[in-house]
Design an enzyme around this catalytic site. Structure first.
Site, PDB file in Angstrom:
ATOM      1  CB  CYS A 171      13.433  74.632  49.453  1.00 21.05           C
ATOM      2  SG  CYS A 171      14.649  73.343  49.811  1.00 21.05           S
TER       3      CYS A 171
ATOM      4  CB  CYS B 136       5.268  71.048  35.123  1.00 18.82           C
ATOM      5  SG  CYS B 136       5.070  71.161  36.902  1.00 18.82           S
TER       6      CYS B 136
END
Lengths: 257, 125
Positions: A130, A245
């Site tokens: 991607c 994250c």
């Protein structure tokens, strides 16, 4: 040339990393209001609609009904369904658009395929493919714009909760260029989008009639069953985790008995 | 005094290492940049008092991994940080840190990959 950003419905917290972290004020505006405000706030050649070849076609229809002839671009990864290519061309003709079809860098694709083959995403995830086929060409294209408009909605995935109607796009802004991003459909559900498509007679991708809800590249998209979240139709072999994250401090205060 | 670089990597609440932190560390090793890192701290989500969590809290950083680059002010001889005698710059975007601090070359593909990792909603475009 840059225009003044429109009045914002978000508060920019000022984080400097690549992620958009605006805190929405949840002021309800219709998609058409957001779209009109966006298209009126920037010169026509400095703002564009991102079109995926799926139900986000409603943005194009709304813009045209509002009297605009918007710039529209789509990301041709080279791996789309034939039906999607046919749909892209149908939309180009239907709305008399000069559809900008963005292609990935040939050398970068060649390098990826040379090293990992044509289906590396099944083994090590879709991020790398991607990145090469979508994000890099998107980033390059956005570097020449002041604003872009997407069909992103809150209900598409957990990472899109609290998606604002407009935001400074920190992912693609640079020191030289502050990019605005508009998400007119942020508060709409899939059902509302489809109600609009049916009501207004908007052309749609025939894959939707075969159970495809979210439509992307052919190897990474599948039809889903009733009750399944549309995300289940994309990258189904990957775990939904491993993407986080954020730093999440544990609540270590014991619960009194 | 030379610039001081701190690398903060995360341990997830389930005890596993953060995948992106491991990837960043591997790239530091592969690129031969690990020697440029003066200090590595662990931000353990199970322990709010772990050094990395304390630093993240003090600097109001909400993501990991991240880097802190400490540079002494020209008019200061103090090596501390808590008293504000040094300038601290936080980098949460790895390729920006690579480019601006380590002055390392970065590829468009690698930068795009990091943008997608940090903004996973972009993959549905």
């Amino acid at each position: 040339m840059s225009a003044q950003p429109p009045l914002k419905s978000t508060l920019d917290t000022g984080a400097e990393n690549g992620q958009s972290v605006e805190q929405p004020l949840r002021i309800d505006r219709s998609p058409q209001q957001v779209l009109e405000e966006a298209l009126e706030s920037f010169p026509a050649d400095r703002i564009a609609i991102s079109f995926s070849g799926a139900e986000d076609v409603v943005l194009i229809d709304m813009a045209v009904q509002l009297g605009f002839k918007p710039r529209v671009f789509c990301l041709d990864t080279g791996r789309l369904h034939p039906e999607t290519y046919q749909f892209l061309d149908k939309i180009r003709r239907h709305y008399d658009l000069q559809l900008e079809v963005l292609s990935p860098d040939g050398e970068a694709v060649s390098e990826l395929v040379r090293e990992k083959g044509l289906f590396s995403f099944y083994e090590d995830g879709h991020n790398e493919c991607c990145s090469v086929r979508k994000i890099a060409p998107l980033r390059s294209h956005l570097s020449n714009l002041d604003a872009w408009i997407t069909g992103q909605r809150e209900d598409q995935s957990p990472t899109r909760s609290d998606l604002p109607h407009d935001q400074v796009d920190k992912a693609f802004s640079s020191e030289a260029n502050t990019l605005m991003k508009f998400n007119p459909l942020a508060r709409w559900s899939s059902a509302q989008v489809w109600a609009y498509i049916r009501r207004e007679g908007v052309p749609y991708n025939v894959l939707h009639d075969r159970g495809f809800v979210s439509i992307g590249c052919e190897p990474c998209t599948r039809a889903i069953g009733p009750g399944e979240h549309e995300r289940a139709g994309r990258w189904w072999w990957e775990e939904a985790t491993q993407k986080e994250c954020g730093l999440h401090a544990q609540n270590v205060v014991p619960i009194s008995e | 005094m030379a610039t001081h670089i701190t690398f903060v990597k995360k341990i997830l609440s389930d005890g596993n290492p953060c995948a992106k932190c491991a990837d960043v560390e591997a790239r530091l090793v592969d690129g031969g940049y690990l020697a440029r890192i003066d200090e590595t701290l662990i931000a353990d989500e199970r322990d709010n008092e772990s050094p990395g969590m304390v630093l993240a809290h003090r600097l109001e950083v909400e993501r990991a991994p991240f880097f802190v680059v400490r540079t002494p002010r020209e008019d200061s001889t103090d090596t501390g940080t808590e008293d504000g005698s040094d300038e601290e710059t936080v980098y949460t975007v790895f390729f920006k840190f690579l480019r601006e601090v380590l002055e390392a070359p970065t590829s468009k593909s690698a930068e795009a990959a990091e943008i997608l990792r940090d903004n996973p909603e972009l993959d549905l475009l």
